[in-house]
Design a protein around this motif. Structure first.
Motif, PDB file in Angstrom:
ATOM      1  N   UNK A 125      46.463  40.756  34.539  1.00 22.10           N
ATOM      2  CA  UNK A 125      45.512  41.033  35.925  1.00 22.10           C
ATOM      3  C   UNK A 125      44.780  41.955  35.249  1.00 22.10           C
ATOM      4  N   UNK A 126      43.150  42.220  35.686  1.00 15.51           N
ATOM      5  CA  UNK A 126      42.441  42.875  35.360  1.00 15.51           C
ATOM      6  C   UNK A 126      41.962  43.298  37.260  1.00 15.51           C
ATOM      7  N   UNK A 127      41.745  45.018  37.186  1.00 13.21           N
ATOM      8  CA  UNK A 127      41.252  45.385  39.112  1.00 13.21           C
ATOM      9  C   UNK A 127      40.177  46.141  38.598  1.00 13.21           C
ATOM     10  N   UNK A 128      39.145  45.317  39.908  1.00 11.08           N
ATOM     11  CA  UNK A 128      37.995  46.225  39.805  1.00 11.08           C
ATOM     12  C   UNK A 128      37.924  46.742  40.533  1.00 11.08           C
ATOM     13  N   UNK A 129      37.370  48.017  40.437  1.00  9.94           N
ATOM     14  CA  UNK A 129      37.904  48.978  41.466  1.00  9.94           C
ATOM     15  C   UNK A 129      38.956  49.132  41.722  1.00  9.94           C
ATOM     16  N   UNK A 130      38.598  51.285  41.680  1.00 12.60           N
ATOM     17  CA  UNK A 130      40.541  51.750  42.296  1.00 12.60           C
ATOM     18  C   UNK A 130      39.966  52.646  42.940  1.00 12.60           C
ATOM     19  N   UNK A 131      39.723  52.191  44.555  1.00 16.63           N
ATOM     20  CA  UNK A 131      39.819  52.411  45.641  1.00 16.63           C
ATOM     21  C   UNK A 131      41.438  52.203  46.533  1.00 16.63           C
ATOM     22  N   UNK A 132      40.942  51.971  47.862  1.00 13.93           N
ATOM     23  CA  UNK A 132      42.557  51.693  49.062  1.00 13.93           C
ATOM     24  C   UNK A 132      42.895  50.595  48.461  1.00 13.93           C
ATOM     25  N   UNK A 133      41.871  49.534  48.163  1.00 12.58           N
ATOM     26  CA  UNK A 133      42.662  48.237  48.313  1.00 12.58           C
ATOM     27  C   UNK A 133      42.839  47.795  45.997  1.00 12.58           C
ATOM     28  N   UNK A 134      41.704  48.727  45.611  1.00  8.14           N
ATOM     29  CA  UNK A 134      42.444  48.829  43.527  1.00  8.14           C
ATOM     30  C   UNK A 134      43.544  48.903  43.715  1.00  8.14           C
ATOM     31  N   UNK A 135      43.733  50.134  43.968  1.00  8.80           N
ATOM     32  CA  UNK A 135      45.432  50.767  43.872  1.00  8.80           C
ATOM     33  C   UNK A 135      46.792  49.889  44.515  1.00  8.80           C
TER      34      UNK A 135
END
Length: 355
Positions: free
Chosen positions: A185-195
């Motif tokens: 899995x790749x996760x783009x963006x590390x904010x409220x949703x990404x984390x």
């Protein structure tokens, strides 16, 4: 009885105009009907949606706006037909508080996709013509269908962000079968949703890579959140080295960004799910067609999957990383949210600060 009239007994903070500046506000909630739950709000998460509608970004704000759709609290009253909840239960309310309850999607527990449109928790027109007001307030009245049981051992402050940030990534992860151990899995963006996507990915047994433009987030992403790999998305060499290596990518970024580089990272039949709201989505047809790839969109989730997610978080001890603040700090918190200066979700302590 205080100096407030009985009808204006709900304390809140509201924005009065597109400046978005919040200040104290009193108003009345509807009376508790037979299928309703009245919830004393203890905590409310701060979401980017709060900025959108307090500042009229979409041109449809209905002032005064009381924002907040990540709501957790304790039941203080139930209607005569309510059997799922009782006084004292811990309950959450998410991004919508009504729907038609008769279409195929409502009948399947996917009320967020209601054919007639679900009624958002704030800044929406409810069935009775009133404008909904959200969780930056002392209590809320909602039909029991749109309330979620929070296990007693799960902290209410932690539960609040699950109702938007959590479900927004959990729902598409389940619908696209991203819960298969060993997949990538790749996760783009590390904010409220990404984390939260990282936390769910690890709980599902996935190999998780975070893509971010901020190299400063690397150490925390790997050590605190437990990601397997951190990639600076502007580094073309790092990106090229990962070509055709991901089963799934969740894109939580709402800033404008190119899509072709990420599509090239998907394996054959790989899936990219967009949960953010950039101003446009642009990619070459070849990025999609060659390799039989899928790009999909998603918003929060229905009542069925939302309850499932809360129970999953409690069972697996998954907690959002939060910064708890008093309501008096809400304006500063929204400014910090614009600057992405939060790790990774603000939660307002309504119970102890809204007086």
């Amino acid at each position: 009885m205080s100096s407030l009239t009985a009808k204006d007994d709900c304390l809140a903070w509201a924005a009065r105009d597109p400046s978005g500046i919040l200040s104290p506000y009193n108003f009345s909630r509807r009376a508790v009907c037979s299928d309703d739950v009245s919830l004393k709000i203890t905590h409310c998460g701060i979401c980017y949606a709060d900025l959108i509608w307090t500042r009229n970004f979409h041109g449809d704000s209905k002032y005064p706006v009381v924002p907040g759709h990540e709501i957790a609290g304790i039941v203080k009253e139930v209607g005569s037909n309510v059997h799922r909840f009782k006084v004292g239960d811990h309950v959450g309310v998410g991004t919508y508080v009504n729907s038609c309850r008769s279409c195929e999607y409502c009948n399947d527990g996917q009320e967020v996709h209601c054919v007639k449109g679900s009624v958002y928790t704030f800044n929406a027109v409810d069935a009775d013509g009133s404008i909904t007001k959200g969780g930056y307030s002392s209590y809320i009245v909602a039909h029991e269908r749109y309330c979620f049981r929070i296990p007693e051992n799960y902290p209410l402050a932690s539960a609040a962000p699950l109702l938007c940030a959590g479900i927004t990534v959990y729902s598409p992860m389940l619908s696209h079968k991203m819960n298969q151990p060993g997949k990538s899995l790749g996760v783009i963006g590390l904010g409220g949703l990404g984390h939260m996507a990282v936390k769910f990915g690890k709980a599902f047994g996935l190999n998780v890579t975070i893509f971010s433009t901020s190299v400063s987030k690397k150490e925390e992403a790997l050590s605190l959140l437990g990601a397997n790999r951190f990639v600076v998305s502007s580094d073309q060499e790092q990106m090229k080295a990962l070509a055709k290596s991901f089963d799934f990518i969740i894109d939580t970024a709402s800033g404008d960004h190119p899509f072709d580089p990420y599509m090239s990272l998907l394996k054959t039949a790989g899936v990219l799910v967009l949960v953010g709201f950039p101003s446009e989505v642009k990619f070459s047809p070849g990025s999609l067609n060659i390799g039989n790839k899928t790009i999909s969109g998603s918003v929060t989730g229905g009542t069925k999957v939302t309850q499932e997610m809360i129970d999953f978080c409690a069972a697996h001890k998954i907690y959002p990383n939060i910064e708890v603040i008093p309501i008096q700090y809400a304006n500063e918190a929204l400014e910090r949210l614009i600057k992405k200066d939060v790790k990774y979700r603000f939660v307002i302590d309504i119970e102890n600060s809204l007086k």
